[in-house]
Design a protein around this motif. Structure first.
Motif, PDB file in Angstrom:
ATOM      1  N   VAL A 347    -163.759 -29.984 -19.682  1.00  0.00           N
ATOM      2  CA  VAL A 347    -164.011 -31.023 -20.680  1.00  0.00           C
ATOM      3  C   VAL A 347    -163.648 -32.381 -20.102  1.00  0.00           C
ATOM      4  N   TRP A 348    -164.297 -33.397 -20.635  1.00  0.00           N
ATOM      5  CA  TRP A 348    -163.914 -34.776 -20.366  1.00  0.00           C
ATOM      6  C   TRP A 348    -162.844 -35.171 -21.376  1.00  0.00           C
ATOM      7  N   LYS A 349    -161.753 -35.712 -20.913  1.00  0.00           N
ATOM      8  CA  LYS A 349    -160.683 -36.162 -21.800  1.00  0.00           C
ATOM      9  C   LYS A 349    -160.723 -37.681 -21.905  1.00  0.00           C
ATOM     10  N   VAL A 350    -160.818 -38.173 -23.134  1.00  0.00           N
ATOM     11  CA  VAL A 350    -160.924 -39.605 -23.402  1.00  0.00           C
ATOM     12  C   VAL A 350    -159.889 -39.980 -24.459  1.00  0.00           C
ATOM     13  N   GLU A 351    -159.180 -41.056 -24.221  1.00  0.00           N
ATOM     14  CA  GLU A 351    -158.171 -41.526 -25.165  1.00  0.00           C
ATOM     15  C   GLU A 351    -158.639 -42.829 -25.808  1.00  0.00           C
ATOM     16  N   ALA A 352    -158.619 -42.857 -27.137  1.00  0.00           N
ATOM     17  CA  ALA A 352    -159.022 -44.047 -27.896  1.00  0.00           C
ATOM     18  C   ALA A 352    -157.798 -44.624 -28.589  1.00  0.00           C
ATOM     19  N   THR A 353    -157.500 -45.897 -28.328  1.00  0.00           N
ATOM     20  CA  THR A 353    -156.350 -46.573 -28.922  1.00  0.00           C
ATOM     21  C   THR A 353    -156.846 -47.740 -29.766  1.00  0.00           C
ATOM     22  N   ILE A 361    -157.097 -45.775 -40.148  1.00  0.00           N
ATOM     23  CA  ILE A 361    -155.957 -44.913 -40.461  1.00  0.00           C
ATOM     24  C   ILE A 361    -155.489 -44.127 -39.239  1.00  0.00           C
ATOM     25  N   TYR A 362    -156.383 -43.963 -38.242  1.00  0.00           N
ATOM     26  CA  TYR A 362    -155.987 -43.289 -37.006  1.00  0.00           C
ATOM     27  C   TYR A 362    -155.645 -44.340 -35.951  1.00  0.00           C
ATOM     28  N   GLY A 363    -154.380 -44.369 -35.553  1.00  0.00           N
ATOM     29  CA  GLY A 363    -153.965 -45.335 -34.540  1.00  0.00           C
ATOM     30  C   GLY A 363    -154.382 -44.948 -33.146  1.00  0.00           C
ATOM     31  N   LYS A 364    -154.567 -43.645 -32.928  1.00  0.00           N
ATOM     32  CA  LYS A 364    -155.006 -43.152 -31.616  1.00  0.00           C
ATOM     33  C   LYS A 364    -155.734 -41.836 -31.822  1.00  0.00           C
ATOM     34  N   ARG A 365    -156.713 -41.598 -30.959  1.00  0.00           N
ATOM     35  CA  ARG A 365    -157.434 -40.334 -30.960  1.00  0.00           C
ATOM     36  C   ARG A 365    -157.593 -39.879 -29.515  1.00  0.00           C
ATOM     37  N   PHE A 382    -153.921 -39.294 -34.309  1.00  0.00           N
ATOM     38  CA  PHE A 382    -152.552 -39.761 -34.486  1.00  0.00           C
ATOM     39  C   PHE A 382    -152.518 -40.881 -35.530  1.00  0.00           C
ATOM     40  N   ASP A 383    -151.425 -40.948 -36.288  1.00  0.00           N
ATOM     41  CA  ASP A 383    -151.302 -42.001 -37.283  1.00  0.00           C
ATOM     42  C   ASP A 383    -150.831 -43.299 -36.635  1.00  0.00           C
ATOM     43  N   GLY A 384    -150.588 -44.328 -37.458  1.00  0.00           N
ATOM     44  CA  GLY A 384    -150.206 -45.633 -36.934  1.00  0.00           C
ATOM     45  C   GLY A 384    -148.853 -45.661 -36.269  1.00  0.00           C
ATOM     46  N   ARG A 385    -148.023 -44.638 -36.517  1.00  0.00           N
ATOM     47  CA  ARG A 385    -146.703 -44.561 -35.882  1.00  0.00           C
ATOM     48  C   ARG A 385    -146.742 -43.800 -34.569  1.00  0.00           C
ATOM     49  N   GLY A 386    -147.933 -43.276 -34.229  1.00  0.00           N
ATOM     50  CA  GLY A 386    -148.058 -42.500 -33.004  1.00  0.00           C
ATOM     51  C   GLY A 386    -147.774 -41.026 -33.179  1.00  0.00           C
ATOM     52  N   ASN A 416    -149.522 -32.558 -41.928  1.00  0.00           N
ATOM     53  CA  ASN A 416    -148.535 -32.992 -42.913  1.00  0.00           C
ATOM     54  C   ASN A 416    -148.665 -32.251 -44.238  1.00  0.00           C
ATOM     55  N   SER A 417    -149.882 -32.137 -44.737  1.00  0.00           N
ATOM     56  CA  SER A 417    -150.099 -31.542 -46.054  1.00  0.00           C
ATOM     57  C   SER A 417    -150.266 -30.032 -46.014  1.00  0.00           C
TER      58      SER A 417
END
Length: 455
Positions: A347-353, A361-365, A382-386, A416-417
């Protein structure tokens, strides 16, 4: 270990990260590797010398018991058995081939979450016309300034030899899905105890070049047209969503309209974008969670981490079987993992910040894109707190009758839920996806949307 030829390609990728997006097209010499050291889709042709085999064209013959025109796919690998199973007790032994999200699922559901691992089958294959246009795209297609759209692109893989994370993501966004397709599919958002109500949609996609009367001068920025009717339950039935999906959504935002059956009127729907709530999802997904990820990429910075070998859901024919009921699939915490199939793939791994000053609502994917299909197979949100928040998995499936890879179902787990969303269910429908129908542009207008309202 990867083959030496890919090490060379990897070095080229690392160097080309310094090149601006506007100069993304590769040389004819590089493009000539498509169909040689690289598959016509841009994946490595060779295996890894171990569990990943060489690509030999995908599924080229119908399996026994299937005839063209049948309403249901037949499992082409009916005799395959799991090689082993990854559980909460042993997952750390396979940690280098698991996503952070998968590890978190083992920790949250140690008694029930498991990953049955099967022989790797590189089953994907596409029409020859897509292979040919990929070569053209490799040397001609480029990102426009800012990376929010493309020049010289019509269909196929935009960047079969990508050099940036944004190019990889665009390959997922615009990937070939048969030109036109319709389906009736279910979505469920179970409570923590497993109770759920199914929402059924009739979805319809038509890509721009498949319209009978498509006029490039009129809608040159449109990628595809999408219509979604709510079929059931009764309280939602009759609501319809219409989308004109634009390529450059910064220059020209996605055009969306909703027909509200209760009010019997059509209105614009600007909320159908980014982290706007997904239709009838009970807050369990955003608009851009549909199809794992969709829409404008402008709110994130995209970083190409590289390639890795990963256990991802693949060849999910058991999960897609008409002999399996929704109650067997939908369980508390997660879908029934006994029905899943995982394989080792590259797979190609890509990080979105999230960019400074942008909202989501997603701080990082973190994206994991299958090299053979350019489909997002797993995404960690990931949420805004990482903190890791939601875990998405797509159970890949090859529609060998239409030469279209897609998904059996998509899942999005909320750590979380304890709830989750599963979409794409069609096991109890009369038929599966239908490809290749024809439409006119007038079928995708607000006026047509108004006429299609049923109450």
């Amino acid at each position: 270990m990867l083959k030496q030829q890919y090490k060379t390609l990897g070095s080229a990728i690392a160097l080309s990260l310094m090149v601006t997006a506007a100069n993304a097209a590769v040389t004819p010499e590089k493009a000539a590797e498509l169909g040689k050291s690289l598959t016509p889709m841009g994946a490595e042709m060779a295996g890894n010398g171990g569990d990943i085999p060489a690509w030999t064209g995908g599924i080229t013959e119908f399996p026994a018991g299937f005839t063209q025109g049948d309403d249901r796919l037949v499992d082409p690998f009916p005799n395959d058995k799991p090689k082993f199973e990854i559980t909460a007790a042993n997952y750390k032994e396979y940690a280098d081939k698991l996503t952070d999200g998968q590890k978190a699922m083992f920790e949250k559901y140690p008694e029930t979450y498991r990953m049955p691992v099967y022989e790797t089958r590189r089953s994907s294959g596409y029409p020859d016309k897509i292979y040919e246009v990929n070569k053209k795209n490799a040397v001609e297609t480029s990102l426009i300034a800012g990376g929010n759209g493309m020049e010289n692109y019509v269909e196929g893989v935009a960047f079969p030899i990508p050099s940036t994370g944004l190019e990889v993501i665009w390959n997922h966004i615009v990937r070939y899905r048969g030109g036109s397709v319709t389906r009736i599919a279910g979505q469920a958002t179970p409570q923590a105890n497993g109770d759920y109500q199914l929402v059924r949609f009739k979805d319809e996609f038509t890509f721009r070049n498949k319209l009978k009367d498509f006029d490039p001068s009129k809608d040159s920025n449109v990628l595809f047209y999408f219509k979604q009717d709510v079929v059931s339950p009764a309280r939602l039935a009759g609501n319809v969503l219409l989308v004109h999906e634009t390529l450059d959504q910064v220059k020209e935002p996605r055009k969306a309209w909703v027909y509200n059956a209760g009010q019997r009127r059509v209105r614009r729907a600007p909320q159908v974008a980014y982290d706007g709530p997904g239709t009838a999802s009970d807050g369990m997904r955003t608009s851009d969670n549909f199809d794992m990820y969709n829409g404008a990429p402008d709110r994130y910075d995209w970083k190409l981490i590289g390639k890795q070998e990963l256990y991802i859901p693949y060849n999910a024919y058991k999960l897609n079987s008409e002999n399996v009921k929704y109650d067997e699939i939908i369980q508390a915490g997660h879908i029934n993992q006994d029905l899943t199939r995982y394989e080792l793939h590259r797979v190609w791994k890509v990080e979105a910040t999230l960019k400074d000053g942008k909202r989501h609502i997603y701080g990082k994917r973190v994206f994991y894109i299958d090299e053979d299909t350019w489909q997002a197979s797993a995404i960690d949100h990931f949420d805004g707190r990482g903190e890791l928040w939601r875990v998405a998995e797509a159970h890949n499936l090859m529609f060998y009758d239409a030469k279209v890879p897609w998904y059996a179902v998509e899942t999005l787990y909320d750590l979380n839920s304890g709830r989750y969303l599963v979409m794409g269910l069609d096991n109890e429908e009369d038929s599966s996806y239908k490809f290749g129908f024809e439409r006119n542009s007038k079928d995708y207008t607000p006026a047509a949307l108004r006429r299609s309202g049923r109450r």
